[in-house]
Scaffold this motif. Structure first.
Motif, short mmCIF file in Angstrom:
data_model
loop_
_atom_site.label_atom_id
_atom_site.label_comp_id
_atom_site.label_asym_id
_atom_site.label_seq_id
_atom_site.Cartn_x
_atom_site.Cartn_y
_atom_site.Cartn_z
N ARG A 379 -30.36 72.88 4.78
CA ARG A 379 -31.21 74.06 4.57
C ARG A 379 -30.47 75.07 3.72
O ARG A 379 -29.29 75.36 3.95
N ASP A 381 -30.71 78.81 2.92
CA ASP A 381 -31.29 80.10 3.27
C ASP A 381 -30.90 81.12 2.22
O ASP A 381 -29.76 81.13 1.74
N LYS A 383 -31.47 84.70 2.51
CA LYS A 383 -31.70 86.03 3.06
C LYS A 383 -31.06 87.08 2.16
O LYS A 383 -29.86 87.04 1.91
N ALA A 425 -37.35 75.18 2.20
CA ALA A 425 -35.94 75.52 2.22
C ALA A 425 -35.11 74.43 2.88
O ALA A 425 -33.89 74.51 2.91
N GLU A 426 -35.78 73.42 3.43
CA GLU A 426 -35.09 72.33 4.13
C GLU A 426 -35.35 71.01 3.42
O GLU A 426 -36.40 70.79 2.83
N GLU A 460 -27.09 83.90 0.04
CA GLU A 460 -27.44 82.49 0.14
C GLU A 460 -26.46 81.77 1.05
O GLU A 460 -25.25 82.04 1.03
#
Length: 601
Positions: A379, A381, A383, A425-426, A460
């Motif tokens: 994944r 991420d 954010k 995202a995965e 990230e």
């Protein structure tokens, strides 16, 4: 165009060849005739240096050689012939020396000024090793300039035609399995360059022999990703092992967008062992073309993976539907069929059946003869980062990590299939492994943690989860859940992390990330709110005191020493904590609740 292409022959004296020149002096011998002519410049100034570029053929009418030229001196009757000759020799020496220092390929001297070429100029060219050509009265300088320009244009057209031809030959070879190695050899042999095609993890796909050391390849990939992340203009120049490298991007399909997280992380690169700072536009353009051709070749490889990607996508959907349906018999049958298609992607990689029906020696079966599978969840991420991950980027990134020999060994592509999952995202991979050659989270983080962190932007985070091997397709749902749970226990502070089943049992606190985020926040808030409110109202330190008390295993002495508090003062604070929360810090259960709340807060 070479210097020899400008020389006249006996037949070339005809008017049909008005631009060819006579050779007067060739100090370096026959090899000088192979000097490349990159352009022409016409100059009659005594100091021509700033107008001459490397590879230029300099054309001069020799006006600078006249006694009255350049210095503004009076060349009257008072000047004797010997002094004039000395002055002419000095002017010739200075003129030729400047041309050589500027990188001129040859001097074309016009005969119109004196009816011949001055002997002192011939001697100066011999002294400095500069080829000297005679431009007859009947040959205009413009004809020579146009002839060279026309020849250079024809060379470019011929070069493009040759490039197209090489591309056709490469396409034919690729269909026969030649791959990127053949392309690199075809296009770099003529440039006399050593180059390597690298993945973003530093995996060496093709290139010069011997291959780069693994650490060097990873460092080059990291430098490339950092430069791409910073928006630097390619090629990216760097030094590794004392050798200059120029890094050219090979764009992936996912990298065509504008800065989506993970896009540049999937690009390949061509690492050329040379400093491109002094390359001309033609050479840079050729390397750019090479990069585009390699991208086309990579697209062909991606096409080869399409069936396995589709099988993985189907298998992922069936695993989810079977779990939702309570392991219905029909869903399990469909899973087995999808898995069989996935495994049939390359029977040789799984273990080709011999004449006796046995499997090959790669060990991709369990003791009962079943295939061994592992699930991997990755994944990305983002954010706080700009944009959102592109599903294809995360999928391609997981493929690049697993293709590295340190993960599954060489030629592992046919033994794995990867697909995007969830919210994009995965990505999820199903991998066929050997009983003694399982995929480990340590191998994954070693590969992904080498170069990829330099390509991640602020906010990230890349996390991987790896399952235990399972012996059948019916167990894949458990393996996938295990991989996803393992991924979630990675510490949020780690930019690149990989976890496995052992991390799920390492400590009860490792299970906290598996609890929904909203539940974690509410639990922490309700338990710690009385303490945070008290600290805010009275400017006290009950929460830091609680944290230190737990970190020192409830030792009054060590905690008091760490906080610079008397033990009696520490006992007072702990009693206030217990009174405000209704908990007892002498009980194990309450200690664990407080520890969990502090970690989840």
């Amino acid at each position: 165009m070479r210097l020899r292409d400008l020389l006249s022959s006996e037949e070339a004296q005809a008017p049909a060849d008005p631009c060819l020149l006579r050779l007067l002096r060739l100090p370096g011998g026959e090899r000088d005739l192979d000097r490349p002519v990159l352009g022409t410049v016409t100059i009659d100034l005594p100091d021509p240096g700033r107008f001459v570029s490397p590879g230029d053929l300099v054309l001069s009418g020799l006006a600078w050689h006249r006694p009255d030229a350049g210095a503004g001196q009076d060349a009257g009757a008072g000047q004797d012939a010997g002094a004039g000759q000395d002055a002419g020799a000095g002017r010739s020496d200075a003129f030729v020396r400047v041309l050589v220092e500027a990188g001129a390929v040859a001097l074309g001297a016009g005969e119109a000024q004196f009816g011949h070429i001055p002997e002192d100029l011939v001697e100066a060219c011999a002294r400095y090793g500069l080829p000297l050509l005679a431009v007859g009265v009947e040959v205009p300088f413009t004809s020579v300039t146009e002839y060279v320009a026309r020849g250079r244009t024809e060379e470019r057209i011929g070069g493009l035609a040759a490039l197209v031809d090489r591309h056709r030959r490469f396409s034919t070879q690729r269909q026969a399995g030649a791959g990127a190695e053949a392309l690199l050899e075809l296009l770099l042999a003529e440039l006399d360059l050593h180059a390597h095609i690298l993945s973003p993890t530093g995996r060496q796909i093709a290139g010069a022999q011997p291959p780069l050391p693994e650490k060097t390849a990873s460092a080059l990939a990291g430098r490339f990703l950092a430069a791409e992340r910073a928006g630097e203009r390619a090629p990216h120049r760097t030094v590794a092992r004392g050798t200059a490298f120029s890094l050219f991007p090979v764009r992936s399909g996912a990298g065509d967008g504008d800065c989506a997280p993970g896009a540049a992380l999937t690009d390949w690169l061509i690492a050329v062992e040379a400093d491109s700072a002094d390359w001309n536009d033609e050479r840079l353009d050729l390397l750019d073309r090479l990069a585009r051709l390699v991208s086309v070749e990579r697209g062909g490889r991606d096409t080869d993976r399409t069936m396995r990607r589709r099988a993985a996508e189907r298998l992922l959907a069936l695993v989810g539907s079977a779990a939702a349906a309570g392991e219905g018999g029909q869903a399990l049958f469909e899973e087995e069929e999808a898995a069989a298609r996935l495994a049939a992607g390359d029977a040789g990689a799984v273990g080709a059946a011999g004449s006796d029906g046995s499997h090959g020696s790669d060990g991709a079966t369990g003791s009962d003869g079943r295939l061994l599978w592992q699930a991997v969840s990755a994944r990305l991420d983002s954010k706080g980062a700009h944009g959102f991950p592109v599903a294809a980027s995360v999928r391609d990134l997981l493929e690049e990590v697993l293709l590295h020999p340190r993960c599954l060994g060489p030629d592992s592509g046919p033994r794995m299939a990867v697909t995007a999952a969830g919210d994009g995202a995965e990505a999820v991979a199903f991998v066929l492994v050997g009983a003694d050659a399982r995929l480990t989270p340590e191998a994954v983080v070693r590969v992904a943690g080498g170069s990829l962190p330099r390509g991640l932007r602020a906010g990230e985070r890349l996390a991987f989860g790896v399952s235990d091997p399972v012996g059948g397709v019916a167990e894949l749902r458990h393996a996938l859940a295990q991989a996803r749970n393992a991924r979630q226990v990675a510490a949020p502070s780690e930019q690149v992390a990989a976890r496995g089943p052992d991390d799920l049992a390492a400590h009860v606190m490792a299970l906290l990330p598996l609890i929904p985020a909203e539940v974690r926040r509410e639990f922490s808030r309700r338990l710690l709110a009385p303490l945070t409110d008290y600290d805010r109202r009275y400017r006290s330190d009950l929460v830091p005191t609680l944290r230190s008390f737990l970190e020192h295993d409830g030792s009054w002495a060590r905690c008091g020493e760490a906080l610079h508090l008397h033990v009696n003062s520490l006992r007072y604070r702990i009693s206030r904590i217990e009174a405000l929360t209704g908990r007892n810090l002498s009980r194990l259960e309450d200690k664990m609740d407080f520890a969990a709340a502090l970690q989840m807060g």
